[in-house]
Design a protein around this motif. Sequence first.
Motif, PDB file in Angstrom:
ATOM      1  N   LYS A  65       0.825  -1.214   0.000  1.00  0.00           N
ATOM      2  CA  LYS A  65       0.000   0.000   0.000  1.00  0.00           C
ATOM      3  C   LYS A  65       0.857   1.261   0.000  1.00  0.00           C
ATOM      4  O   LYS A  65       0.534   2.236  -0.687  1.00  0.00           O
ATOM      5  CB  LYS A  65      -0.935   0.009   1.205  1.00  0.00           C
ATOM      6  CG  LYS A  65      -2.088  -0.961   1.084  1.00  0.00           C
ATOM      7  CD  LYS A  65      -2.948  -0.930   2.318  1.00  0.00           C
ATOM      8  CE  LYS A  65      -4.109  -1.892   2.213  1.00  0.00           C
ATOM      9  NZ  LYS A  65      -4.924  -1.892   3.433  1.00  0.00           N
ATOM     10  N   THR A 115       2.552   1.709  -3.492  1.00  0.00           N
ATOM     11  CA  THR A 115       1.627   2.081  -4.569  1.00  0.00           C
ATOM     12  C   THR A 115       0.918   3.405  -4.322  1.00  0.00           C
ATOM     13  O   THR A 115       0.135   3.853  -5.150  1.00  0.00           O
ATOM     14  CB  THR A 115       0.573   0.979  -4.796  1.00  0.00           C
ATOM     15  OG1 THR A 115      -0.175   0.803  -3.589  1.00  0.00           O
ATOM     16  CG2 THR A 115       1.209  -0.329  -5.227  1.00  0.00           C
ATOM     17  N   ARG A 154      -1.327   3.936  -2.034  1.00  0.00           N
ATOM     18  CA  ARG A 154      -2.654   3.749  -1.446  1.00  0.00           C
ATOM     19  C   ARG A 154      -2.664   4.059   0.043  1.00  0.00           C
ATOM     20  O   ARG A 154      -3.729   4.212   0.625  1.00  0.00           O
ATOM     21  CB  ARG A 154      -3.169   2.340  -1.701  1.00  0.00           C
ATOM     22  CG  ARG A 154      -3.525   2.110  -3.163  1.00  0.00           C
ATOM     23  CD  ARG A 154      -4.191   0.783  -3.385  1.00  0.00           C
ATOM     24  NE  ARG A 154      -3.360  -0.298  -2.853  1.00  0.00           N
ATOM     25  CZ  ARG A 154      -3.834  -1.410  -2.313  1.00  0.00           C
ATOM     26  NH1 ARG A 154      -5.125  -1.620  -2.241  1.00  0.00           N
ATOM     27  NH2 ARG A 154      -3.021  -2.336  -1.859  1.00  0.00           N
TER      28      ARG A 154
END
Length: 90
Positions: free
Chosen positions: A46, A49, A51
Motif C-alpha cells: 500500500k 503504490t 494507497r
Amino acid sequence: MVRTPLTPEERERGERLGRLLREARGDRSMPEVAARAGVSAETLRKIETGRAPTPAFFTVAALASALGLSMDELIGRCAREAGAGTEAAA
C-alpha cells in the motif's frame, strides 16, 4: 473520528515516498523487506503504490532501516524528487 481528506500535495508526497521505497527495495522481495521491517507485506504494498500516502513515522523508519537508508537520506531524496517535479512543471 472523521479523517480530513488529503490534499493533492499530500497524495503526491505519499506517492513519491512509495516510489523511493520501491526503488530502494530493488530486487529484494516485498515479503522479505516487510518481514525485516516488522510490517506486513500488504502494508508495504500500500505504501509503495501510494494507497497509504500517510504511513506512520515508525513504519517509515522501520522500512528505511530495513532498506539500509537513514531517515536523513530518505528525506533528502524525497525533497530532491519534489524539487525535480516542480522544475519539470515550470
